[in-house]
Enzyme design. Structure first.
Site, mmCIF file in Angstrom:
data_model
loop_
_atom_site.group_PDB
_atom_site.id
_atom_site.type_symbol
_atom_site.label_atom_id
_atom_site.label_comp_id
_atom_site.label_asym_id
_atom_site.label_seq_id
_atom_site.Cartn_x
_atom_site.Cartn_y
_atom_site.Cartn_z
ATOM 1 C CE LYS A 1 -11.855 0.195 12.903
ATOM 2 N NZ LYS A 1 -11.455 0.090 11.497
ATOM 3 C CG ASN B 1 -2.156 7.042 6.468
ATOM 4 O OD1 ASN B 1 -2.874 6.283 5.830
ATOM 5 N ND2 ASN B 1 -0.840 6.994 6.410
ATOM 6 C CB THR C 1 -6.570 3.623 3.539
ATOM 7 O OG1 THR C 1 -6.205 2.560 4.424
ATOM 8 C CG2 THR C 1 -8.062 3.881 3.674
ATOM 9 C CB SER D 1 -4.044 -5.177 6.929
ATOM 10 O OG SER D 1 -3.837 -3.933 7.548
#
Length: 425
Positions: free
Chosen positions: A111, A230, A199, A358
């Site tokens: 990350k 989102n 998500t 992803s």
């Protein structure tokens, strides 16, 4: 007169470590593996200059933390936010290791991001910042090494800039082999149909599984959402399709409430036109500090970490909290919710739809395939329902809470990889 000092607020990374240590103790994690997983593999900090529209140069600080790659390449988002620092990057990278393992993906966890407020910069400046950050990271990222994705305040366009910049540093014959250096790209640039909603869709799939487990459905359930970006929007979109009723929304611009219901599609249009959710017709402003105390069935925190704490956890009236964000409940807040009988769908399960999406995009690019929206939704649902059932079964087996069970499930897979491969040399 002596004053009572308020307890120090636990940081995100400390929360992660506390959660890890609890699960490791409950499952009896191998001591050598425990030592390896308690620290990060690599921590990259880069400082890079960028020329602004006014001709002045600003120097930015970017981070990429790579926690563990026992199961495959590092995977995780890049966020642009003033709160980005090495502590946050460590926490988020560690969560990604658990999340990818729990989802059964061939990835580890990474990350990072840049400490900035993107609203203060023009589109051209953001492009130059993103491209210069990519160049500064160099071969610390790569399609088989470390694969970034969108996160807070980053989007598909930024991923396209990263991919283009990274590919431009390779020889002409190698460029086409590096498109999957990032995921979350626009569909026209190798992105996956449905990645934008993955998500939020995953949050709702886990809530459907929760409802089924409890012998009910989401029909008529009242819920509130923190964060209407989102994740928050798409979660509300799919909750609406299930017949659930949105009664409260909070974001950085304010908090709105309507006990009769808020149309998420109409709210999105209003937000797009006005850059705020406040003032939306039929709603009233609501005290932001009282948001989590709204009388509802479901809370979806889909913004930042450490939002439900010991300061407000006792006000929660919901039956379940579905963690659309990473780490929205801190250790003290969680203890209070558990004591009060509030169920929590942990972040590494609840919001894993994004990284699963992803993975599908990465496979699509790697294999030269084109996946349809229907393919994506069906495969996403199956992976999420499988992961949910594993967590529930582990919870029963170890007689522990769902978060600890999710960690145990994730750690077991990593532990097996280390035991089978051994430690070099």
């Amino acid at each position: 007169m002596a004053t009572t000092q308020k307890p120090r607020r636990v940081g995100m990374y400390e929360n992660v470590k506390n959660q890890f240590e609890k699960a490791a103790a409950v499952m009896g994690l191998d001591e050598s593996v425990r030592k390896i997983l308690s620290i990060t593999n690599n921590e990259i900090v880069v400082h890079f200059p960028v020329k602004m529209d006014n001709g002045q140069v600003e120097v930015f600080t970017g981070y990429r933390v790579q926690h563990n790659n026992a199961l495959g390449p590092y995977k995780g988002g890049l966020r642009y936010h003033p709160t980005v620092d090495i502590d946050a990057a460590r926490a988020l990278a560690t969560w990604m290791t658990w999340k990818t393992s729990l989802a059964g993906l061939p990835y580890g966890g990474g990350k990072g991001g840049i400490q900035l407020d993107p609203k203060k910069y023009s589109q051209g400046e953001l492009e130059r910042i993103t491209r210069r950050f990519t160049y500064a990271l160099g071969d610390n990222i790569g399609p088989e090494h470390d694969i970034p994705a969108p996160d807070v305040n980053t989007n598909a366009q930024m991923m396209a800039w990263i991919a283009d910049t990274y590919m431009s540093t390779k020889s002409p014959s190698e460029r086409s082999k590096n498109q999957h250096v990032v995921t979350g790209k626009p569909v026209g640039s190798g992105g996956l149909e449905g990645r934008d909603r993955a998500t939020g869709f995953g949050v709702v799939v886990t809530l459907e599984s929760w409802a089924k487990l409890n012998g009910t459905s989401l029909e008529g359930k009242k819920y509130i959402v923190q964060g209407f970006g989102n994740v928050g929007y798409w979660a509300a979109h799919f909750m609406h399709k299930n017949g659930a009723i949105l009664i409260g929304v909070q974001d950085a611009t304010g908090t709105i409430y309507n006990p009769e219901g808020i149309d998420p599609e109409a709210l999105l249009r209003y937000q797009s036109d006005n850059a705020t959710i406040t003032g939306y017709k039929g709603t009233q402003d609501y005290p932001s500090e009282d948001f989590f105390g709204i009388d509802c069935d479901v809370i979806i925190p889909a913004a930042l970490g450490n939002q439900i704490t010991e300061d407000n956890a006792n006000t929660v009236k919901a039956k379940v909290v579905a963690e659309g964000a990473n780490g929205p409940i801190d250790t003290e807040g969680e203890a209070i919710l558990l004591a009060n009988g509030v169920q929590m769908i942990p972040d590494i399960l609840c919001n894993s739809g994004g990284v699963i999406g992803s993975y599908f995009e990465w496979l699509q690019n790697r294999n030269g395939e084109i996946w349809t929206m229907d393919d994506v939704i069906v495969k996403l649902r199956k992976k999420l329902e499988d992961a949910f059932n594993k967590v529930i079964n582990t919870s029963v087996q170890y007689q522990t809470d769902w978060r600890t069970a999710a960690y145990i499930q994730a750690l077991t897979r990593i532990e097996m990889a280390y035991k089978q491969r051994g430690i070099f040399p």
